[in-house]
Design a protein around this motif. Structure first.
Motif, mmCIF file in Angstrom:
data_model
loop_
_atom_site.group_PDB
_atom_site.id
_atom_site.type_symbol
_atom_site.label_atom_id
_atom_site.label_comp_id
_atom_site.label_asym_id
_atom_site.label_seq_id
_atom_site.Cartn_x
_atom_site.Cartn_y
_atom_site.Cartn_z
ATOM 1 N N ALA A 100 -3.084 4.216 1.809
ATOM 2 C CA ALA A 100 -3.900 3.144 2.384
ATOM 3 C C ALA A 100 -5.295 3.581 2.803
ATOM 4 O O ALA A 100 -6.135 2.729 3.104
ATOM 5 N N ASP A 101 -5.577 4.878 2.864
ATOM 6 C CA ASP A 101 -6.915 5.313 3.235
ATOM 7 C C ASP A 101 -7.226 6.637 2.563
ATOM 8 O O ASP A 101 -6.348 7.299 2.020
ATOM 9 N N LEU A 137 -7.200 5.413 -3.248
ATOM 10 C CA LEU A 137 -6.242 4.452 -2.715
ATOM 11 C C LEU A 137 -5.218 4.100 -3.791
ATOM 12 O O LEU A 137 -5.513 4.146 -4.986
ATOM 13 N N ASN A 188 -12.285 5.838 -4.435
ATOM 14 C CA ASN A 188 -12.796 5.168 -3.229
ATOM 15 C C ASN A 188 -13.863 5.984 -2.497
ATOM 16 O O ASN A 188 -13.755 6.243 -1.308
ATOM 17 N N PRO A 191 0.827 -1.207 0.000
ATOM 18 C CA PRO A 191 0.000 0.000 0.000
ATOM 19 C C PRO A 191 0.865 1.262 0.000
ATOM 20 O O PRO A 191 1.742 1.419 0.854
#
Length: 277
Positions: A15-16, A20, A34, A12
Motif C-alpha cells: 500500500a505504500d 505499489l 510510484n 492492496p
C-alpha cells in the motif's frame, strides 16, 4: 436469473512505498511504479521494492495476470541519474548492486507464470523503462509514448537483459540502430518494428490495457502460463530442440480442468468458464 456481474473490488497488497501492488477480484494484479516526481527513476530502494512486488505476485495464487504501469507523466525514465551522479567514485559499486536487482526484476517478469502487460505513457527509457518493456509479454502504449535505450548516451551499456531481448524482439540490425544510434522511438515506430503490441489514445491507455489484462485473467491460467514459458524459452533454441517440451506441456495441460472445460465449450457452442486449474 440475474445477468448482473459482480462488482470489481481491489485489495492492496503493498500500500505504500516506491512500488505499489493491488489485486483486483478479477485476478489482475496492478503493479505500479510510484516515484512520479522522479519520472519513476530507479535507485536501489526502488529496485528492491520492485523485485519484492514481483515475488509477491509469484507467491500469490490468486494472481492471474499482471498490469505494470507507472504513476505520473512517465512510465519510467530509467535510472535515477541525479542519484547516480551524486555517488562520484562510488558509482561502480552502487551500480553493481542496482543492476543485480534490475536483472532479478526483469527476469522475474519473464518467469512469472501469468501474462504481464505493460502500459506505457510518456517515456520508457534506460534499463529501467526500456528494459521492463522488453521483459513484458505484451505492451500497450499511448500515442505520445516514447521509447529509448539511452545507455550509450550516459556512457554506459544496455542492461535489464536488453542486450539479449531487444535483438530477439526487433531483429539484430534494428536493435543495433536503437542502442548505438541512441534513437528515440515514437509509439508508432515502436509498433511498426514489433517492440510493442498496440498503440491507443493517451486517455484510453489505462482502460484498454486493463480490459485486456482482465480478459487474460479470465482465461485458462495454466495454459497461458505454459505458453508464455514456451515462447520465452523458444527465443534461445532451435525448433527441433523445443519440440519435446512442447509435446510434454500439451499432454500435461490436457489433464487440467480448463482444458476439459475448453473442449466442452467448443462442443456445446458456448463461452468457456475457466477456473485457472
Amino acid at each position: 436469473m440475474s445477468t448482473e456481474t459482480a462488482p470489481i473490488t481491489s485489495e492492496p497488497l503493498i500500500a505504500d512505498g516506491p512500488v505499489l501492488l493491488d489485486l483486483e477480484s478479477t485476478g489482475v494484479a496492478r503493479l505500479r511504479l510510484n516515484r512520479p516526481d522522479a519520472a519513476n527513476g530507479m535507485n536501489v530502494p526502488f529496485l528492491e521494492a520492485l523485485y519484492a512486488a514481483i515475488l509477491r505476485c509469484l507467491g500469490e495464487r490468486r494472481v492471474r495476470a499482471v498490469l505494470l504501469t507507472g504513476e505520473g507523466r512517465n512510465f519510467c525514465a530509467g535510472g535515477d541519474v541525479r542519484e547516480f551522479a551524486a555517488k562520484g567514485e562510488a558509482l561502480p559499486e552502487y551500480l553493481r548492486e542496482a543492476t543485480a536487482h534490475l536483472q532479478n526484476a526483469a527476469s522475474g517478469l519473464m518467469r512469472l507464470e501469468v501474462p504481464v502487460i505493460a502500459a506505457v505513457q510518456g517515456f520508457a527509457a534506460g534499463g529501467g523503462g526500456f528494459g521492463l518493456v522488453c521483459a513484458a509479454d505484451l505492451v500497450y502504449a499511448g500515442e505520445s509514448a516514447r521509447f529509448m535505450s539511452a545507455a550509450t548516451r550516459a556512457g554506459m551499456a544496455p542492461d535489464a537483459g536488453t542486450s539479449v531481448t531487444l535483438s530477439r524482439i526487433v531483429g539484430h540490425r534494428r536493435a543495433m540502430e536503437i542502442v548505438l544510434g541512441d534513437r528515440i522511438l515514437s509509439a508508432a515506430e515502436a509498433l511498426e518494428i514489433g517492440l510493442i503490441t498496440r498503440v491507443v489514445a493517451d486517455d484510453a491507455l489505462l482502460d484498454e490495457s486493463l480490459a485486456f489484462a482482465r480478459r487474460l485473467a479470465a482465461g485458462p491460467t495454466l495454459a497461458l502460463g505454459a505458453t508464455k514459458r514456451l515462447m520465452w524459452e523458444g527465443l534461445g533454441g532451435t525448433v527441433e530442440a523445443r519440440l519435446p517440451d512442447e509435446a510434454r506441456t500439451v499432454s500435461e495441460l490436457s489433464g487440467t480442468f480448463d482444458a476439459r472445460e475448453g473442449l466442452a465449450a467448443v462442443l456445446e457452442r458456448r463461452e468457456p468458464r475457466y477456473q485457472g486449474r
